[in-house]
Design an enzyme around this catalytic site. Structure first.
Site, short mmCIF file in Angstrom:
data_model
loop_
_atom_site.label_atom_id
_atom_site.label_comp_id
_atom_site.label_asym_id
_atom_site.label_seq_id
_atom_site.Cartn_x
_atom_site.Cartn_y
_atom_site.Cartn_z
N CYS A 381 0.82 -1.20 0.00
CA CYS A 381 0.00 0.00 0.00
C CYS A 381 0.87 1.27 0.00
CB CYS A 381 -0.98 -0.05 1.17
SG CYS A 381 -2.41 0.97 0.84
N GLU A 405 -0.92 13.40 -1.04
CA GLU A 405 -1.29 13.28 0.37
C GLU A 405 -0.28 14.00 1.25
OE1 GLU A 405 -1.63 9.19 1.68
OE2 GLU A 405 -1.87 9.76 3.79
N HIS A 506 -3.55 -4.99 0.42
CA HIS A 506 -3.03 -5.55 1.68
C HIS A 506 -3.09 -7.08 1.67
CE1 HIS A 506 -2.63 -1.74 3.86
NE2 HIS A 506 -3.65 -1.35 3.15
N GLU A 508 -1.54 -9.06 3.40
CA GLU A 508 -1.37 -9.63 4.75
C GLU A 508 -2.68 -10.12 5.35
OE1 GLU A 508 -0.91 -6.46 3.90
OE2 GLU A 508 -1.48 -5.06 5.48
N1 GLN Z 1 -2.04 6.80 2.68
C1 GLN Z 1 -2.12 6.05 1.47
C2 GLN Z 1 -3.47 6.21 0.78
O1 GLN Z 1 -4.44 6.58 1.41
C3 GLN Z 1 -1.81 4.59 1.69
C4 GLN Z 1 -2.85 3.91 2.53
C5 GLN Z 1 -2.35 2.62 3.16
O2 GLN Z 1 -1.16 2.36 3.23
N2 GLN Z 1 -3.26 1.84 3.69
O3 GLN Z 1 -3.58 5.97 -0.38
#
Ligand code: GLN
Length: 554
Positions: A381, A405, A506, A508
């Protein structure tokens, strides 16, 4: 008729109620029952999605996009029970349902009260998991008996059991035997008091599971039985596990827990087949070879913040017959100058998910070290977004490249807000969440999965900016996974690097001790080969010299 087991906890928090509930689920499933798992959390947030990991550990995401308590991760790792939004209720979720009904006029002029309206809503939440084909629902009550905020939940389960036919509900209370080092004694008084609190509100536990550092003597079990009004054979010991949490179902089976549950619920239970779990424990105990993986994250001091990642890594260790040694590095501490020192000697590098600006330069530095030194890299991510930023800056020469971001004014927004997020202002439950399908093209990820279409769980607002796809692609970055419906980059790789895979989702959350996730499995396999000096640019070499120095010259 579905039967119900309620798991409560006493004396202190963090006793491992989630693991115990999951282990009970595991034993019942392996005895042939169809089980459902549920967690009721007393806090007021509607879900943990808006909470800082320091408050609550990781946010666990389900296929349906629900953001949930991390105990649901244990449920998925230990059982095959399907999990949905109905598997985790908080006080906030219950109250918002009741308040919506009140505003809609559904209570027909009544005064809306904790009893019966809130407790009715809780009972309805428990009932959502009952179904003709479900044998047992295991409902874990978060918090500790005696907390003010868990009272409506305890009251609701008391009422619930009264309304069910006799013998259809079972109360399991997890408690702590306190060990006094100075006198070398185990003490039962806190257990007596916590059971006392439960009995005050009308719940008599049927089974007491006593967490303890030291063995519980028979005399002690008899004493607890006498003071807590629980049959002596139903006072069972749960010692700290010696090697792995996956011993827990075996330990509870050896203590006779399945038999007690069968008797308590009038169920014909077979002997749970725990051979798969025995094999896992044997592998863990028998493994000596170590592979060292660095995790460069923002919440590194809190194990629960990356719980599923560490578990997925342990599963990959089991699959590869290696012991995972974690080098937990705070991304705040890593700089381009000290990266080679802090990361020297590691066999693999993982950058986990995250939000906000703190620590991101450290993550970028960790990615750069992995890429330049041929160290296996798995980005999850935010770990993909950092890999893209690093590549843009250091390979494509896009100085100051960043994510919107972190820096909305950046000259090179290689990571930008998803289109669907443009008009969203609410924070709760509004990210791109849950299962999405990705189409894979040739690369390490497809080799790992061995299939062309995969479904994985997402939780993010930002994405790879397609305006840079051509430029980064021309500089060598490969986009080996694209969302099946939208043109979104889900996987990037660096061809020519022995093993560099970063994913926008994710993985995991979908790893199990009995079935390691393919990406973690292959990442750890590459890391093992790296440790052995047998990892070449095309992956693992069969005729490479053994024990080449760690990463030198790569
Ligand atoms: N902050 C990033 C986003 O919102 C990654 C999010 C994350 O790692 N779960 O895209």
């Amino acid at each position: 008729m579905t039967k119900h087991i309620f798991v409560t906890g006493g004396v202190v928090s963090s006793l491992g109620k989630g693991l115990t509930a999951a282990s009970i689920g595991c034993l019942l499933e392996n005895a042939g029952l169809n089980v459902r798992m549920q967690k009721l959390d007393p806090y007021i947030n509607v879900d943990p999605g808006t909470m800082n990991p320091y408050q609550h550990g990781e946010v666990y995401v389900l296929d349906d996009g629900s953001e949930m308590d991390l105990d649901l991760g244990h449920y998925e790792r230990f059982t095959n029970a399907p999990l949905t939004a109905d598997c985790n209720y908080t006080t906030g979720k219950i109250y918002s349902a009741v308040i919506s009904k009140e505003r809609a006029g559904e209570y027909l002029g009544q005064t809306v009260q904790v009893i019966p309206h809130i407790t009715d809503e809780i009972k309805a939440a428990i009932d959502k998991l009952s179904a003709p084909d479900v044998d047992v629902v295991i409902t874990e009550i978060g918090g500790t008996v005696g907390d003010i905020e868990s009272l409506p939940f305890l009251e609701a389960i008391r009422q619930y059991s009264l309304e069910q036919p006799k013998g259809d509900c079972l109360f399991v209370h997890l408690t702590l035997l306190v060990y006094l080092t100075a006198s070398g004694e185990l003490k039962t008084k806190p257990t007596q008091q916590s059971v006392g609190r439960l009995r005050e509100i009308g719940i008599q536990p049927d089974i007491l599971i006593c967490r303890t550092e030291k063995p519980m003597t028979e005399a002690m079990a008899r004493k607890i039985s006498l003071f807590c009004n629980v049959r002596p054979e139903a006072v069972i010991e749960e010692q700290d596990v010696a090697h792995t949490i996956y011993e827990l179902p075996l330990m509870l089976k050896a203590q006779g827990l399945p038999k007690l549950i069968g008797e308590g619920l009038n169920l014909q239970l077979g002997d749970p087949d725990v051979s798969a779990w025995e094999r896992i424990v044997d592998t863990v105990i028998g493994t000596t070879k170590e592979v060292e993986i660095a995790v460069a994250g923002k919440y590194i001091e809190l194990h629960d913040a990356y719980k599923s990642i560490y578990e997925a890594m342990a599963h990959a260790g089991i699959a590869n017959g290696v012991r995972i040694k974690l080098r937990k590095l705070s991304s705040d501490d890593i700089t381009p100058e000290n990266a080679s020192k802090l990361l020297s000697g590691v066999d693999g590098i993982l950058v986990p998910g995250g939000f906000g600006g703190r620590g991101i330069e450290g993550k970028v530095a960790a990615v750069q070290f992995a890429r330049e030194n041929g160290v296996p890299y798995l980005g999850l991510c935010y770990g993909l977004q950092m890999a893209v930023i690093e590549y843009a800056r250091n390979v494509c020469g896009l100085e100051g490249a960043s994510s919107m971001e972190i820096d909305p004014e950046t000259a090179h927004p290689v990571i930008c807000l998803l289109d669907e997020q443009q008009r969203i202002t609410d924070k709760g439950g509004t990210m791109r969440l849950g299962a999405q399908t990705t189409k894979l093209t040739a690369g390490r990820a497809r080799d790992a999965y061995g299939t062309e279409h995969i479904t994985e769980r997402h939780r993010h607002r930002y994405e790879f900016n397609n305006a840079y796809r051509e430029q980064l692609g021309a500089a060598g970055m490969a986009f080996t996974g694209i969302d099946s419906d939208k043109d979104l980059v889900e996987i990037v790789e660096v061809p020519g690097h022995p093993w560099f895979v970063a994913v926008q989702y994710h993985p995991e959350f979908k790893s199990k001790p009995t079935a390691s996730h393919p990406l973690f499995r292959e990442f750890v396999k590459a890391s093992r080969a790296f440790a052995d000096g047998t990892l070449g640019a095309d992956g693992e070499k069969s005729n490479a010299p053994e024990h080449a120095p760690h990463g030198e010259g790569r």
